[in-house]
Design an enzyme around this catalytic site. Structure first.
Site, PDB file in Angstrom:
ATOM      1  N   GLY A 199      27.230 -31.626  25.477  1.00  0.00           N
ATOM      2  CA  GLY A 199      27.939 -30.194  25.936  1.00  0.00           C
ATOM      3  C   GLY A 199      26.616 -29.435  25.994  1.00  0.00           C
ATOM      4  N   GLY A 200      26.785 -28.181  26.460  1.00  0.00           N
ATOM      5  CA  GLY A 200      26.066 -27.118  26.556  1.00  0.00           C
ATOM      6  C   GLY A 200      25.041 -26.763  25.248  1.00  0.00           C
ATOM      7  N   MET A 201      25.379 -26.874  23.909  1.00  0.00           N
ATOM      8  CA  MET A 201      24.658 -26.770  23.193  1.00  0.00           C
ATOM      9  C   MET A 201      24.537 -27.841  21.991  1.00  0.00           C
ATOM     10  SD  MET A 201      26.520 -23.230  21.650  1.00  0.00           S
ATOM     11  CE  MET A 201      25.588 -23.003  20.280  1.00  0.00           C
ATOM     12  N   ALA A 202      25.075 -29.180  22.140  1.00  0.00           N
ATOM     13  CA  ALA A 202      24.965 -30.191  21.179  1.00  0.00           C
ATOM     14  C   ALA A 202      25.293 -31.322  21.789  1.00  0.00           C
ATOM     15  CB  ALA A 202      25.825 -30.005  20.078  1.00  0.00           C
ATOM     16  N   ALA A 248      28.411 -38.343  23.778  1.00  0.00           N
ATOM     17  CA  ALA A 248      29.341 -37.038  23.876  1.00  0.00           C
ATOM     18  C   ALA A 248      28.118 -35.838  23.844  1.00  0.00           C
ATOM     19  CB  ALA A 248      30.234 -36.371  23.088  1.00  0.00           C
ATOM     20  N   ASP A 297      39.926 -23.807  17.546  1.00  0.00           N
ATOM     21  CA  ASP A 297      39.609 -25.045  18.831  1.00  0.00           C
ATOM     22  C   ASP A 297      40.796 -26.174  18.554  1.00  0.00           C
ATOM     23  OD1 ASP A 297      38.538 -25.741  21.143  1.00  0.00           O
ATOM     24  OD2 ASP A 297      36.833 -26.225  20.363  1.00  0.00           O
ATOM     25  N   LYS A 302      25.756 -35.448  15.249  1.00  0.00           N
ATOM     26  CA  LYS A 302      25.516 -34.408  16.143  1.00  0.00           C
ATOM     27  C   LYS A 302      24.256 -33.663  16.186  1.00  0.00           C
ATOM     28  CE  LYS A 302      29.072 -31.136  16.805  1.00  0.00           C
ATOM     29  NZ  LYS A 302      30.007 -30.146  16.575  1.00  0.00           N
TER      30      LYS A 302
END
Length: 475
Positions: free
Chosen positions: A26-29, A24, A154, A49
């Site tokens: 994303g933009g940060m991790a 997986a 979230d 992560k």
């Protein structure tokens, strides 16, 4: 603190863990499936992560990861993904979490939609389990026994992981807050997913646990009706949430919808925070009273049967992919082969620990791919050997030796035939089957030699993206 994060690659050692494959991003991790190896063959899969290389964002990202680790590591509950360790590698922090053998709720919902949707009792049970995990986070206390006032912020289908045996686990406390957050604290950045935000979260107002209750209500509405409560009116979802218009009652969409269940949903989705359920536990208890058959003895067996029928093939394929990823990592380690970086950052935000949906699109993947493939549940693994000049030279020498032997054998046969003129044509042709047999044997031997040499080469990437986006938005 490092000014630039180092990049990681499949097969690399990270503390006590072997990185197997990115699952997986994303933009940060980025989230990896990794392996912890112990004595006498012991090994355990975990999710890790890691932070991506974003210049100028290092300090803020590390603060967020530290806060996530601080909050999540304190929660010990079967309906929450466990946080195991916070490590550091060459100045770069990483978070080690429980590996969840299952799928995000978003995948369960999508798969069930193809067969008519999630049965109502199954949906209510999964939401009830999620509320248990949410309540465990809300009740979190510090060492002195004082409530921390944790708010997840979230709660969405991407952050609820469901094991293949039917256990729901709340994941990703990356933007969770401890304590009451004011308008000033939230004014600079609104984080989360807009379709699952409460009005006060979108408007940067004061938030508390009832903000998460609203998101749980959106989830329950979606799972039991098959429709999002704020997406089907032809106007923007954010405008729909912050307006004063009430939600369409589920019974108007489904006439057979339970009225007691509808009352629970509508109270959770009240735009006025003061009229919502005061806690996740109160909402869960209302579900148990209103739909008791979804929480009766033996219902776990129905959950397992539902997951097996819906995603059993996917579970087998994913586990096979994991075994192949481990074998590929072992091959790289034993042969000390180089590994390239595998996946480029995607524009989306990381929201879950799962295989498949958060992977970048094919156009976002660099031309140079890793020798260990990114896990894809329904893809076919298969090493593609590459041949160097050395291997072609070996093959050429082998073929030359065969040609010389054939020439010598043919000359000796001609000499024999001249010494025996009385032999018949049939007798002169008799040795040729032997010649054919020998030629095939030598050719097979040469081919096996080349194949054996090629098997020591790096394992080539054999997979291509097969899905739209793994939420994230484990395990």
């Amino acid at each position: 603190m490092s000014s630039e994060f180092p990049s990681f690659s499949p097969g690399q050692k990270l503390g006590r863990y072997d990185l197997l494959a990115p699952i997986a991003q994303g933009g940060m991790a980025q989230v990896w499936v990794a392996r912890l190896r112990g004595a006498r063959g012991f090994h355990k899969l975990v999710a890790i992560k890691t932070l991506l290389c974003l210049r100028g964002e290092e300090e803020r990202m590390e603060r967020m990861l530290l806060e996530e680790a601080r909050i999540a590591s304190l929660i010990q509950h079967s309906n929450v993904v466990q946080t195991l360790e916070l490590g550091e590698h060459e100045g770069r922090l990483y978070l080690v979490m429980e590996w969840v053998d299952g799928e995000p709720l978003s995948e369960v919902f999508a798969a069930a939609e193809r067969i008519g949707g999630i049965p109502q009792l199954i949906a209510v049970n999964l939401l009830g389990q999620t509320l248990r995990g949410l309540q465990a986070a809300h009740e979190l206390c510090d060492e002195g026994g004082s409530a921390l006032g944790v708010v997840h912020l979230d709660v969405s289908p991407h952050n609820v992981l469901v094991t293949y045996s039917g256990v729901a686990k709340l994941a990703d406390f990356g933007i969770a807050r401890a304590g009451r957050s004011s308008r000033a604290e939230l004014a600079h950045e609104v984080q989360g997913k807009f379709p699952y935000m409460a009005p006060e979260q979108i408007l940067s107002g004061t938030i508390d646990q009832r903000t998460d209750v609203f998101a749980a209500g959106v989830l329950l509405y979606l799972l039991t009706t098959g429709r999002h409560p704020f997406k089907d009116r032809g106007i923007d979802v954010v405008e729909n949430i912050v307006s004063t218009d009430p939600v369409i009652r589920p019974s108007l969409l489904k006439p057979t919808y339970s009225r007691t269940l509808e009352a629970v949903v509508m109270k959770a989705l009240d735009k006025d925070r003061e009229r919502r359920w005061p806690s996740a536990e109160e909402m869960r208890l209302a579900l148990e009273r209103g739909v008791p058959q979804a929480f009766g003895l033996g219902f776990e067996a129905q959950l397992r049967s539902f997951m097996a029928d819906l995603l059993g093939d996917r579970a087998l394929a994913k586990r096979d992919a994991l075994r192949r990823a481990e074998a590929a990592a072992d091959a790289l380690k034993e042969n000390a082969l180089p590994v390239d970086s595998a996946v480029a950052p995607s524009a989306g935000s990381l929201r879950a620990i799962f295989i498949d949906r958060e992977s970048p699109r094919e156009s976002e993947v660099p031309a140079r791919k890793s020798h260990i493939p990114t896990l894809r549940p329904f893809a076919r693994f298969g090493p593609k050997p590459r041949f160097s000049a050395f291997h072609f030279a070996v093959a050429a020498l082998s073929l030359s030796a065969i040609a010389i032997w054939l020439f010598a054998w043919h000359a000796s046969e001609g000499t024999r035939a001249a010494a025996a003129p009385e032999a018949s044509w049939v007798e002169l042709r008799a040795p040729r089957p032997i010649l054919t047999t020998k030629v095939h044997a030598i050719a097979a031997s040469a081919s096996a030699s080349v194949t054996a040499s090629a098997s020591t080469l790096p394992i080539a990437s054999a997979l291509a993206p097969t899905s739209r986006r793994l939420p994230a938005k484990p395990h």
